[in-house]
Design a protein around this motif. Structure first.
Motif, PDB file in Angstrom:
ATOM      1  N   VAL A  50       0.833  -1.199   0.000  1.00  0.00           N
ATOM      2  CA  VAL A  50       0.000   0.000   0.000  1.00  0.00           C
ATOM      3  C   VAL A  50       0.872   1.256   0.000  1.00  0.00           C
ATOM      4  O   VAL A  50       1.820   1.369   0.780  1.00  0.00           O
ATOM      5  CB  VAL A  50      -0.935   0.000   1.234  1.00  0.00           C
ATOM      6  CG1 VAL A  50      -1.520   1.373   1.490  1.00  0.00           C
ATOM      7  CG2 VAL A  50      -2.047  -1.025   1.043  1.00  0.00           C
ATOM      8  N   ARG A  51       0.544   2.207  -0.898  1.00  0.00           N
ATOM      9  CA  ARG A  51       1.340   3.431  -1.027  1.00  0.00           C
ATOM     10  C   ARG A  51       0.574   4.699  -0.644  1.00  0.00           C
ATOM     11  O   ARG A  51       1.173   5.772  -0.574  1.00  0.00           O
ATOM     12  CB  ARG A  51       1.812   3.581  -2.472  1.00  0.00           C
ATOM     13  CG  ARG A  51       2.769   2.499  -2.941  1.00  0.00           C
ATOM     14  CD  ARG A  51       3.107   2.686  -4.409  1.00  0.00           C
ATOM     15  NE  ARG A  51       3.902   1.592  -4.949  1.00  0.00           N
ATOM     16  CZ  ARG A  51       4.098   1.372  -6.239  1.00  0.00           C
ATOM     17  NH1 ARG A  51       3.544   2.184  -7.130  1.00  0.00           N
ATOM     18  NH2 ARG A  51       4.828   0.355  -6.640  1.00  0.00           N
ATOM     19  N   THR A  52      -0.726   4.617  -0.473  1.00  0.00           N
ATOM     20  CA  THR A  52      -1.475   5.811  -0.075  1.00  0.00           C
ATOM     21  C   THR A  52      -0.835   6.400   1.179  1.00  0.00           C
ATOM     22  O   THR A  52      -0.516   5.680   2.123  1.00  0.00           O
ATOM     23  CB  THR A  52      -2.946   5.455   0.191  1.00  0.00           C
ATOM     24  OG1 THR A  52      -3.517   4.963  -1.022  1.00  0.00           O
ATOM     25  CG2 THR A  52      -3.732   6.662   0.656  1.00  0.00           C
ATOM     26  N   ARG A  53      -0.630   7.707   1.164  1.00  0.00           N
ATOM     27  CA  ARG A  53       0.103   8.326   2.272  1.00  0.00           C
ATOM     28  C   ARG A  53      -0.785   9.317   3.033  1.00  0.00           C
ATOM     29  O   ARG A  53      -1.737   9.872   2.485  1.00  0.00           O
ATOM     30  CB  ARG A  53       1.355   9.033   1.770  1.00  0.00           C
ATOM     31  CG  ARG A  53       1.118  10.260   0.922  1.00  0.00           C
ATOM     32  CD  ARG A  53       2.435  10.810   0.378  1.00  0.00           C
ATOM     33  NE  ARG A  53       2.298  12.165  -0.149  1.00  0.00           N
ATOM     34  CZ  ARG A  53       1.858  12.453  -1.359  1.00  0.00           C
ATOM     35  NH1 ARG A  53       1.511  11.465  -2.181  1.00  0.00           N
ATOM     36  NH2 ARG A  53       1.775  13.711  -1.759  1.00  0.00           N
ATOM     37  N   ALA A  54      -0.441   9.482   4.302  1.00  0.00           N
ATOM     38  CA  ALA A  54      -1.164  10.398   5.182  1.00  0.00           C
ATOM     39  C   ALA A  54      -0.168  11.376   5.792  1.00  0.00           C
ATOM     40  O   ALA A  54       0.807  10.952   6.430  1.00  0.00           O
ATOM     41  CB  ALA A  54      -1.878   9.625   6.282  1.00  0.00           C
ATOM     42  N   GLU A  55      -0.398  12.672   5.569  1.00  0.00           N
ATOM     43  CA  GLU A  55       0.515  13.694   6.072  1.00  0.00           C
ATOM     44  C   GLU A  55      -0.135  14.441   7.234  1.00  0.00           C
ATOM     45  O   GLU A  55      -1.201  15.059   7.083  1.00  0.00           O
ATOM     46  CB  GLU A  55       0.854  14.683   4.959  1.00  0.00           C
ATOM     47  CG  GLU A  55       1.578  14.029   3.784  1.00  0.00           C
ATOM     48  CD  GLU A  55       1.911  15.021   2.674  1.00  0.00           C
ATOM     49  OE1 GLU A  55       1.520  16.206   2.813  1.00  0.00           O
ATOM     50  OE2 GLU A  55       2.541  14.610   1.683  1.00  0.00           O
ATOM     51  N   PRO A  56       0.465  14.381   8.449  1.00  0.00           N
ATOM     52  CA  PRO A  56      -0.115  15.065   9.609  1.00  0.00           C
ATOM     53  C   PRO A  56      -0.118  16.573   9.410  1.00  0.00           C
ATOM     54  O   PRO A  56       0.840  17.149   8.884  1.00  0.00           O
ATOM     55  CB  PRO A  56       0.798  14.650  10.764  1.00  0.00           C
ATOM     56  CG  PRO A  56       2.065  14.179  10.124  1.00  0.00           C
ATOM     57  CD  PRO A  56       1.715  13.667   8.775  1.00  0.00           C
ATOM     58  N   GLN A  57      -1.202  17.207   9.848  1.00  0.00           N
ATOM     59  CA  GLN A  57      -1.365  18.650   9.684  1.00  0.00           C
ATOM     60  C   GLN A  57      -1.122  19.435  10.969  1.00  0.00           C
ATOM     61  O   GLN A  57      -1.206  20.662  10.968  1.00  0.00           O
ATOM     62  CB  GLN A  57      -2.776  18.954   9.159  1.00  0.00           C
ATOM     63  CG  GLN A  57      -3.078  18.295   7.821  1.00  0.00           C
ATOM     64  CD  GLN A  57      -2.089  18.715   6.752  1.00  0.00           C
ATOM     65  OE1 GLN A  57      -2.044  19.883   6.360  1.00  0.00           O
ATOM     66  NE2 GLN A  57      -1.273  17.769   6.280  1.00  0.00           N
ATOM     67  N   GLY A  58      -0.840  18.755  12.055  1.00  0.00           N
ATOM     68  CA  GLY A  58      -0.534  19.433  13.309  1.00  0.00           C
ATOM     69  C   GLY A  58      -1.747  19.799  14.137  1.00  0.00           C
ATOM     70  O   GLY A  58      -1.601  20.297  15.259  1.00  0.00           O
ATOM     71  N   ASP A  59      -2.947  19.580  13.597  1.00  0.00           N
ATOM     72  CA  ASP A  59      -4.153  19.920  14.342  1.00  0.00           C
ATOM     73  C   ASP A  59      -5.007  18.683  14.628  1.00  0.00           C
ATOM     74  O   ASP A  59      -6.198  18.786  14.933  1.00  0.00           O
ATOM     75  CB  ASP A  59      -4.991  20.939  13.561  1.00  0.00           C
ATOM     76  CG  ASP A  59      -5.416  20.412  12.192  1.00  0.00           C
ATOM     77  OD1 ASP A  59      -4.988  19.299  11.817  1.00  0.00           O
ATOM     78  OD2 ASP A  59      -6.185  21.119  11.503  1.00  0.00           O
ATOM     79  N   GLY A  60      -4.397  17.495  14.524  1.00  0.00           N
ATOM     80  CA  GLY A  60      -5.135  16.253  14.741  1.00  0.00           C
ATOM     81  C   GLY A  60      -5.723  15.673  13.474  1.00  0.00           C
ATOM     82  O   GLY A  60      -6.299  14.581  13.511  1.00  0.00           O
ATOM     83  N   THR A  61      -5.588  16.395  12.367  1.00  0.00           N
ATOM     84  CA  THR A  61      -6.080  15.876  11.098  1.00  0.00           C
ATOM     85  C   THR A  61      -4.901  15.493  10.208  1.00  0.00           C
ATOM     86  O   THR A  61      -3.750  15.851  10.477  1.00  0.00           O
ATOM     87  CB  THR A  61      -6.968  16.899  10.365  1.00  0.00           C
ATOM     88  OG1 THR A  61      -6.154  18.019   9.973  1.00  0.00           O
ATOM     89  CG2 THR A  61      -8.107  17.360  11.239  1.00  0.00           C
ATOM     90  N   TYR A  62      -5.226  14.796   9.135  1.00  0.00           N
ATOM     91  CA  TYR A  62      -4.213  14.332   8.182  1.00  0.00           C
ATOM     92  C   TYR A  62      -4.716  14.585   6.768  1.00  0.00           C
ATOM     93  O   TYR A  62      -5.925  14.560   6.513  1.00  0.00           O
ATOM     94  CB  TYR A  62      -3.950  12.829   8.363  1.00  0.00           C
ATOM     95  CG  TYR A  62      -3.421  12.465   9.729  1.00  0.00           C
ATOM     96  CD1 TYR A  62      -2.074  12.204   9.937  1.00  0.00           C
ATOM     97  CD2 TYR A  62      -4.274  12.389  10.835  1.00  0.00           C
ATOM     98  CE1 TYR A  62      -1.581  11.877  11.191  1.00  0.00           C
ATOM     99  CE2 TYR A  62      -3.801  12.066  12.099  1.00  0.00           C
ATOM    100  CZ  TYR A  62      -2.452  11.815  12.270  1.00  0.00           C
ATOM    101  OH  TYR A  62      -1.966  11.494  13.522  1.00  0.00           O
ATOM    102  N   LYS A  63      -3.794  14.830   5.858  1.00  0.00           N
ATOM    103  CA  LYS A  63      -4.150  14.899   4.450  1.00  0.00           C
ATOM    104  C   LYS A  63      -3.770  13.572   3.784  1.00  0.00           C
ATOM    105  O   LYS A  63      -2.640  13.110   3.900  1.00  0.00           O
ATOM    106  CB  LYS A  63      -3.445  16.069   3.764  1.00  0.00           C
ATOM    107  CG  LYS A  63      -4.076  17.424   4.095  1.00  0.00           C
ATOM    108  CD  LYS A  63      -3.533  18.534   3.206  1.00  0.00           C
ATOM    109  CE  LYS A  63      -4.280  19.841   3.469  1.00  0.00           C
ATOM    110  NZ  LYS A  63      -3.795  20.937   2.566  1.00  0.00           N
TER     111      LYS A  63
END
Length: 598
Positions: free
Chosen positions: A176-189
């Motif tokens: 799996v390559r889908t990535r999640a980038e933390p946004q610092g506010d508890g959410t992810y992109k």
């Protein structure tokens, strides 16, 4: 045209006599589950299945779902049927009361689930995936996630999906390559693409809650580096209403062999800046959490195998009674008769009937064991039942679905040339069944799990305990004096011996030659399913004999049970010895050729 009526009498028999509905009703939280309540639920579910869902099955298959500029439009009648489905409360049947569910046992939900899937498999896939997502969030989500999503999903106002597969990964989730980038506010992109997402986009509800596997920037390689995220189609406002459109879009739907009315979507996450998601549970434990959904879905897919077999049997039976062709064998100069009078048609119908009843019995027994594993006050009893459920989930998923292909194909054969003509509808059951052995893990994936995690890892403890239960039932058959029960005993004992020899081979071989053991994994899964089905059919015959001795109402029903169990013993159980031979002796010839020799 194929009509559907739920086999309520047989469902009641299995629930009460084999699965132990009375014992389930004694569990904490299930005290109000009386026989009268269950009968009322089954009756209402049958009315909805036969009156609303079944009439849409054929038209939905012909029309299909369609994709237009990122939108998916479901088949005619789907939206109204879904509205009625949610208004009647069917989405909440087995869900937790804390969030609006009805809290009914899995055993009851299993019988109802069978009706939805027999009536209209393509429709049933939407609530099936939603139920899996509900369970995953309920068990591993944060309090905020539960409060935000569960009430709407349980009510059916929103639906849910599971997003695992990617174009390059297939069943290899380590890729799996889908990535999640933390946004610092508890959410992810979230950025990536997922394929084969059932009901990943549709027009039935105003929001869809996607559960998505993705990797964090610092995640370890392989399956240990996968996390799980909730990614809604629309962000949720403070008042619980859908808000801004999230950056997840359907870029196409698949054109499939069957289940045409179920949209199978390709979803793109983050093409316009990133889809917003929130982490479920702890980082890097996503695959563990997703398997909560997976096990729920695997049981449900097994139920699809049962349901399609029942629908194909009903369809073939109706045709066999109506189709006039030929004279009866052995009656010279006799009149033309319906084809049900011909011996081979009888054999085919009995094969369909007996295997379907065996599948139903095993699935309902596993459903009831799940209830006990979750709610029994004794920890040891819970553990024993959970071990049984864990052992049998791959069998329910793999054996029932493999059978459905055979049973629905036999249904086409009963129709003769007319079965190959789409207008009769028999082919749809065959086409629809073909996906069931593939999704939520192919039969080989189920079988490898079965021989590895469920048998070899624990030294065969649970399967040996099940074999012990089978032997006790075989001994009870010996107490009956009729020829039918003697034949059942002989066949069941031979099947048990074959199963035992295969188990011993796996235990002796798995640790030192896993490839050799794995060659026989699918034959072993089928072997265990066939013998477990024979075990349940023998139990059914014993109960039927006892009811006849009591002069209970429904004598014809009970006599039919005994005949059907005898047919299973004569025609299906003998396959066990051949499968055991393959498990024990089949590795060398499967592995011997070099790649270039193929």
């Amino acid at each position: 045209m194929s009509h559907y009526t739920a086999p309520i009498r047989d469902m009641q028999f299995v629930m009460r006599e084999l699965a132990g509905l009375d014992e389930v009703a004694k569990l904490p939280g299930c005290e109000e589950v009386s026989p009268d309540l269950v009968d009322a639920i089954l009756d209402e579910a049958n009315k909805f299945a036969s009156g609303v869902l079944a009439p849409l099955n054929r038209s939905g298959d012909q029309e299909g779902a369609r994709w237009e500029d990122g939108r998916v439009i479901t088949a005619s009648g789907w939206k109204d049927a879904y509205r009625q489905f949610t208004e009647a409360g069917w989405t909440a049947l087995a869900c937790e009361p804390e969030f609006g569910g009805q809290g009914l046992p899995k055993l009851v939900a299993t019988a109802v689930m069978e009706m939805w899937k027999s009536a209209n498999m393509a429709f049933s896939l939407c609530p099936m995936l939603t139920n899996g997502a509900i369970e995953a969030i309920a068990l591993t989500g944060t309090d905020e996630q539960k409060a935000t999503y569960l009430p709407k999903m349980i009510s059916g106002e929103w639906t849910g999906t599971m997003n695992l597969t990617e174009p390059q990964a297939g069943s290899d989730l380590a890729a799996v390559r889908t990535r999640a980038e933390p946004q610092g506010d508890g959410t992810y992109k979230i950025f990536g693409q997922k394929i084969f997402i059932t009901y990943g986009e549709h027009d039935l509800t105003d929001n869809i809650v996607h559960l998505v596997l993705a990797r964090l920037p610092d995640a370890p390689e392989g399956v240990k580096g996968i996390s799980l995220f909730v990614v809604p189609k629309f962000m949720v406002n403070a008042d619980g209403t859908p808000g801004a459109r999230n950056d997840v879009h359907c870029v196409s739907i698949e054109h499939k062999l069957g289940i045409h009315a179920s949209p199978t979507c390709v979803l793109a996450f983050g093409d316009s800046g990133g889809a917003i998601g929130t982490l479920v549970g702890e980082a890097n434990r996503g695959l563990e959490y997703m398997f909560i959904m997976m096990n729920e879905a695997r049981f449900a897919v097994g139920m699809e195998g049962l349901a399609l077999s029942e629908r194909a049997y009903q369809h073939a039976l109706g045709y066999a009674k109506d189709r006039i062709q030929g004279t009866e064998i052995g009656v010279r100069g006799g009149p033309k008769v319906s084809i049900i009078h011909h011996p081979d048609v009888r054999r085919m119908l009995m094969s369909m009937k007996s295997q379907t009843e065996a599948m139903r019995a095993l699935a309902y027994v596993v459903g009831a064991a799940t209830d006990v594993a979750h709610a029994h006050p004794d920890e040891n009893v819970r553990a024993q039942k959970q071990a049984f459920v864990d052992l049998m989930i791959p069998v329910v998923k793999g054996w029932l679905t493999e059978n459905s292909i055979e049973v629905s194909s036999t249904g086409v054969q009963v129709h003769g040339g007319m079965g190959f003509i789409e207008e009769t509808g028999a082919a749809q059951h065959f086409r629809d069944s073909r996906i069931t052995t593939i999704y939520e893990g192919t039969t080989a994936i189920q079988a490898n799990d079965l021989i590895g995690r469920k048998i070899a890892r624990e030294g065969g403890a649970t399967v040996k305990a099940v074999i012990g239960e089978m032997r006790r039932v075989a001994a009870k058959l010996a107490e009956e004096s009729s020829d039918s029960f003697a034949a059942m005993r002989k066949s069941l004992e031979a099947g048990i011996a074959a199963l035992e020899s295969a188990v011993e081979y796996i235990l002796a071989t798995y640790g030192k030659d896993v490839k050799a053991a794995s060659v026989g994994s699918v034959p072993f899964l089928k072997l265990l399913g066939i013998v477990a089905g024979g075990w349940q059919m023998a139990r059914a015959a014993l109960v039927a004999q006892a009811r006849l001795a009591e002069n209970a109402d429904g004598g014809d029903f009970y006599r039919t049970k005994i005949v059907t169990a005898r047919f299973y013993a004569d025609h299906i159980l003998p396959q066990a010895q051949g499968l055991a031979y393959t498990v024990v002796n089949g590795a060398q010839s499967a592995l011997e050729l070099a790649e270039e020799q193929f």
